[in-house]
Design an enzyme around this catalytic site. Structure first.
Site, mmCIF file in Angstrom:
data_model
loop_
_atom_site.group_PDB
_atom_site.id
_atom_site.type_symbol
_atom_site.label_atom_id
_atom_site.label_comp_id
_atom_site.label_asym_id
_atom_site.label_seq_id
_atom_site.Cartn_x
_atom_site.Cartn_y
_atom_site.Cartn_z
ATOM 1 N N LYS A 1 1.349 -0.947 0.309
ATOM 2 C CA LYS A 1 0.551 -0.113 0.168
ATOM 3 C C LYS A 1 0.569 1.467 0.082
ATOM 4 O O LYS A 1 2.693 0.917 0.405
ATOM 5 C CB LYS A 1 -1.184 0.067 1.521
ATOM 6 C CG LYS A 1 -2.176 1.320 1.503
ATOM 7 C CD LYS A 1 -3.106 -0.114 0.103
ATOM 8 C CE LYS A 1 -4.313 1.015 -0.024
ATOM 9 N NZ LYS A 1 -5.154 0.237 -0.295
ATOM 10 N N ASP B 1 -6.921 4.395 -5.341
ATOM 11 C CA ASP B 1 -7.202 3.984 -3.369
ATOM 12 C C ASP B 1 -8.219 5.465 -3.339
ATOM 13 O O ASP B 1 -8.352 6.067 -4.506
ATOM 14 C CB ASP B 1 -6.359 3.518 -2.171
ATOM 15 C CG ASP B 1 -7.659 2.930 -1.187
ATOM 16 O OD1 ASP B 1 -7.803 2.388 -0.887
ATOM 17 O OD2 ASP B 1 -7.748 4.089 -0.112
ATOM 18 N N ASN C 1 -15.702 5.861 -5.497
ATOM 19 C CA ASN C 1 -15.917 4.645 -6.359
ATOM 20 C C ASN C 1 -15.614 3.813 -6.072
ATOM 21 O O ASN C 1 -16.444 2.729 -7.192
ATOM 22 C CB ASN C 1 -14.205 4.611 -7.051
ATOM 23 C CG ASN C 1 -14.310 2.908 -7.892
ATOM 24 O OD1 ASN C 1 -13.533 2.188 -7.117
ATOM 25 N ND2 ASN C 1 -13.870 3.411 -8.510
ATOM 26 N N TRP D 1 -20.036 4.189 -5.644
ATOM 27 C CA TRP D 1 -20.916 4.313 -6.822
ATOM 28 C C TRP D 1 -21.066 3.436 -7.065
ATOM 29 O O TRP D 1 -22.373 2.539 -7.338
ATOM 30 C CB TRP D 1 -19.404 5.115 -7.351
ATOM 31 C CG TRP D 1 -20.410 4.622 -9.182
ATOM 32 C CD1 TRP D 1 -21.295 5.355 -9.991
ATOM 33 C CD2 TRP D 1 -19.299 4.046 -9.959
ATOM 34 N NE1 TRP D 1 -21.078 5.053 -11.258
ATOM 35 C CE2 TRP D 1 -20.763 4.459 -11.154
ATOM 36 C CE3 TRP D 1 -18.078 3.735 -9.995
ATOM 37 C CZ2 TRP D 1 -19.767 3.401 -12.015
ATOM 38 C CZ3 TRP D 1 -17.571 2.831 -11.347
ATOM 39 C CH2 TRP D 1 -18.408 2.940 -12.356
HETATM 40 P P1 NDP Z 1 -12.851 7.738 -2.847
HETATM 41 O O1 NDP Z 1 -12.120 8.612 -2.971
HETATM 42 O O2 NDP Z 1 -13.660 6.971 -4.759
HETATM 43 O O3 NDP Z 1 -14.298 8.073 -2.236
HETATM 44 C C1 NDP Z 1 -14.007 7.410 -1.308
HETATM 45 C C2 NDP Z 1 -15.200 8.782 -0.556
HETATM 46 O O4 NDP Z 1 -15.410 8.246 0.800
HETATM 47 C C3 NDP Z 1 -16.038 9.943 -0.867
HETATM 48 O O5 NDP Z 1 -17.317 9.583 -1.454
HETATM 49 C C4 NDP Z 1 -15.029 10.765 0.259
HETATM 50 O O6 NDP Z 1 -15.636 12.013 0.326
HETATM 51 C C5 NDP Z 1 -15.699 9.843 1.896
HETATM 52 N N1 NDP Z 1 -15.212 10.271 2.572
HETATM 53 C C6 NDP Z 1 -13.874 10.635 2.634
HETATM 54 N N2 NDP Z 1 -13.572 10.427 4.245
HETATM 55 C C7 NDP Z 1 -14.155 10.545 4.400
HETATM 56 C C8 NDP Z 1 -15.287 10.592 5.841
HETATM 57 N N3 NDP Z 1 -13.733 10.962 6.883
HETATM 58 N N4 NDP Z 1 -16.337 10.894 6.113
HETATM 59 C C9 NDP Z 1 -17.118 10.105 4.993
HETATM 60 N N5 NDP Z 1 -16.859 10.143 4.595
HETATM 61 C C10 NDP Z 1 -15.871 9.998 3.929
HETATM 62 O O7 NDP Z 1 -12.339 6.283 -2.368
HETATM 63 P P2 NDP Z 1 -12.832 4.951 -2.859
HETATM 64 O O8 NDP Z 1 -14.347 4.854 -3.108
HETATM 65 O O9 NDP Z 1 -12.115 4.197 -3.864
HETATM 66 O O10 NDP Z 1 -12.875 4.112 -1.220
HETATM 67 C C11 NDP Z 1 -13.548 3.940 -0.441
HETATM 68 C C12 NDP Z 1 -12.829 3.281 0.241
HETATM 69 O O11 NDP Z 1 -12.774 1.676 -0.287
HETATM 70 C C13 NDP Z 1 -11.849 3.513 1.094
HETATM 71 O O12 NDP Z 1 -11.518 2.560 2.600
HETATM 72 C C14 NDP Z 1 -11.272 2.091 0.473
HETATM 73 O O13 NDP Z 1 -9.706 1.721 0.915
HETATM 74 C C15 NDP Z 1 -11.761 0.956 0.298
HETATM 75 N N6 NDP Z 1 -11.852 0.353 -0.971
HETATM 76 C C16 NDP Z 1 -11.586 0.540 -1.801
HETATM 77 C C17 NDP Z 1 -11.446 0.612 -3.279
HETATM 78 C C18 NDP Z 1 -11.521 0.724 -4.735
HETATM 79 O O14 NDP Z 1 -10.585 -0.038 -5.980
HETATM 80 N N7 NDP Z 1 -10.775 2.189 -4.644
HETATM 81 C C19 NDP Z 1 -10.607 -1.233 -3.126
HETATM 82 C C20 NDP Z 1 -10.812 -1.851 -1.989
HETATM 83 C C21 NDP Z 1 -11.485 -1.032 -0.765
HETATM 84 P P3 NDP Z 1 -15.162 12.988 -0.961
HETATM 85 O O15 NDP Z 1 -14.759 12.765 -1.943
HETATM 86 O O16 NDP Z 1 -15.984 14.046 0.054
HETATM 87 O O17 NDP Z 1 -14.036 14.017 0.149
HETATM 88 O O1 2IT Z 2 -7.806 -1.525 -1.028
HETATM 89 C C1 2IT Z 2 -7.808 -2.121 -2.708
HETATM 90 O O2 2IT Z 2 -7.672 -3.617 -2.541
HETATM 91 C C2 2IT Z 2 -7.323 -1.064 -3.653
HETATM 92 N N1 2IT Z 2 -7.438 -0.275 -2.831
HETATM 93 C C3 2IT Z 2 -7.771 -1.696 -4.785
HETATM 94 C C4 2IT Z 2 -6.282 -2.543 -5.007
HETATM 95 C C5 2IT Z 2 -5.463 -2.824 -5.976
HETATM 96 O O3 2IT Z 2 -4.152 -3.135 -6.068
HETATM 97 O O4 2IT Z 2 -6.314 -2.691 -7.113
#
Ligand code: NDP
Ligand code: 2IT
Length: 446
Positions: A124, A164, A238, A241
């Site tokens: 990470k 992420d 991400n 959605w």
């Molecule tokens: P994004 O940046 O696309 O979205 C994050 C979302 O969470 C945004 O809507 C953001 O709002 C909101 N957010 C961030 N901080 C806070 C907070 N303190 N309180 C409330 N809302 C908050 O990130 P991802 O969707 O990629 O990631 C979301 C989660 O999923 C994380 O925990 C990440 O580690 C996990 N994850 C992501 C993966 C991926 O493929 N992207 C895979 C597996 C896990 P705003 O934009 O307004 O700050």
């Molecule tokens: O927390 C996670 O699994 C991610 N942010 C995705 C990692 C990846 O390599 O696709």
């Protein structure tokens, strides 16, 4: 192994790293019985070795903003464990990023990646850079400076970063462009790439869709489905959605989304128009919850500073960030009749919240199992890059579906308790741990 002794020693060595210590504690609580039954694991000191990263790179990221002012951020890459494959895991750009947060994410990633059935180690990285309010040019300059340091440590067979929080398709594009310039080759070094330059179809949707596929499997064990259920989702990035879109397609009503500023209640459920509008807001790099409620005043209400866990829903999908759902929130969900909590984010529930879900025997899946669809599809992107080939969206979706089902089966295998209740936390942790520990045994003390 004595969990308390190991935790005390780790706390003394890494004081104040609370997210990292929380993630380690959860895994040790799940695996200590299996561990204590294996003299081989104990002799090889697997626990002492697995809780420390192989290496950590920290670096300075200087860049110039649009006003010509010099800015300085911190950058990190943690290569946590490479026993079963190249290091693999996302990059997070958020002002809260520190070593504890990235170590917890890297540690979780080891077991998550093991669960995907694909050969990927855990890693990470990220930066305390805040993308909020930044222009495209500023984001590009930052990404280029970040990659100037990172590039020598990564590669398609050594370490493959992805997105992420705060890192999506646009950032991966700028990062990849700089990597390609420095390495002078087009390789599968990052995942989440654009579709016309090596990215996999379905990668943007994969984490959220995978979370819903996993929840479908859990519901099926009770003869239930998403049809007609009300669902609270947090975040709207991400992961949120994709989860909202797939749950809606399956006939559920998604009644909330949220941001750091509060949550929006949409009693009749999100529509396609609303999802499109949210995507537009998201691309603007600003808060989304309050502006959304202004656009849909009749259909939605904004609750500033609140979380959606106070709503009466059948299903909760926390998809924003770590520790966003505490004991009080968990109790409210349970009291309101919630039957399933499926973590889309990494470690969104506190340990107290998880205890409440388990005591009340509701369906609960930890992120390392239910959000593994994202990294699994990254693994499929790596395969396609190596093959110099691309699969159709349907082919990738079918593979993703299969993988989520296999992860569910692994959790049931290792997590079913005497009364038939499936403890998915225990199941996921043991299944992931055993695979990595056995690989470490095979490869000797390195
Ligand atoms: P994004 O940046 O696309 O979205 C994050 C979302 O969470 C945004 O809507 C953001 O709002 C909101 N957010 C961030 N901080 C806070 C907070 N303190 N309180 C409330 N809302 C908050 O990130 P991802 O969707 O990629 O990631 C979301 C989660 O999923 C994380 O925990 C990440 O580690 C996990 N994850 C992501 C993966 C991926 O493929 N992207 C895979 C597996 C896990 P705003 O934009 O307004 O700050
Ligand atoms: O927390 C996670 O699994 C991610 N942010 C995705 C990692 C990846 O390599 O696709």
């Amino acid at each position: 192994m004595n969990v308390n002794e190991i935790m005390n020693a780790l706390e003394a060595k890494h004081p104040g790293e609370k997210e990292y210590l929380q993630a380690v504690h959860e895994v040790l609580e799940s695996v200590h019985e299996v561990y204590n039954e294996s003299p081989q694991y104990q002799d090889a000191k697997i626990i002492e070795r697995i809780v420390e990263p192989d290496r950590i790179l920290t670096f300075k990221v200087p860049w110039k903003d649009d006003k010509g002012e010099v800015q300085v951020n911190l950058g990190y890459r943690i290569q946590f464990n490479g026993a079963i494959g190249p290091y693999k895991g996302g990059l997070r750009f958020h002002p809260s990023v520190n070593l504890s947060i990235l170590k917890f994410l890297g540690f979780e990633q080891i077991f998550k990646n093991a669960l995907t059935t694909l050969p990927m180690g855990g890693g990470k990285g990220g930066s305390d850079f805040n993308p909020k309010g930044k222009s495209d040019a500023e984001i590009m300059h930052f990404c280029q400076s970040f990659m100037l340091e990172l590039w020598s440590l990564i590669g398609p067979d050594t370490d493959v970063p992805a997105g992420d929080i705060g890192v999506g398709g646009r950032e991966i594009g700028y990062l990849y462009g700089m990597y390609k310039k420095l390495a002078k080759e087009h390789t599968g070094v990052l995942t989440g790439k654009g579709n016309n330059w090596g990215g996999s179809l379905m990668r943007p949707e994969a984490t959220g869709y995978g979370n819903v596929y996993f929840a479908q499997e859990m519901l099926a064990t009770k003869g239930e489905s998403f049809k007609g259920k009300t669902v609270a989702v947090s975040g709207f990035g991400n992961v949120a959605w994709g989860a909202a879109e797939k749950a809606t397609q399956l006939g559920a009503k998604v009644v909330s989304i949220s941001g750091p500023d509060g949550y929006i209640h949409i009693p009749d459920g999100l529509t396609k128009d609303m999802i499109d509008y949210l995507l537009e807001l998201r691309a603007s790099n600003n808060d989304i919850a309050a502006p959304f409620a202004e656009e849909y005043p009749d259909e939605s209400t904004f609750y500033p500073g609140k979380k959606p866990w106070e709503l009466k829903v059948d299903i909760a999908l926390p998809c924003a960030t770590q520790n966003e759902l505490n004991g009080k929130d968990a109790q409210m969900l349970v009291d309101n009749g919630c039957m399933l909590v499926g973590e889309g984010a990494n470690m969104p529930s506190t340990e107290e919240a998880i205890d409440i879900f388990h005591k009340n025997k509701i369906l609960f899946s930890p992120g390392k199992a239910s959000n593994a669809g994202g990294v699994a599809t990254s693994g499929l992107e790596m395969s396609q890059n190596s093959l110099r080939y691309s699969w159709t969206a349907e082919e990738v979706d079918n593979k993703l579906h299969r993988i989520m089902k296999d992860i569910h089966d692994a959790c049931v295998k290792y997590g079913t308790e005497a009364d038939g209740y499936v403890n998915y936390v225990k199941g996921a942790n043991i299944a992931g741990f055993v695979k990595v520990a056995d690989a470490m045994l095979d490869q000797g003390i390195i």
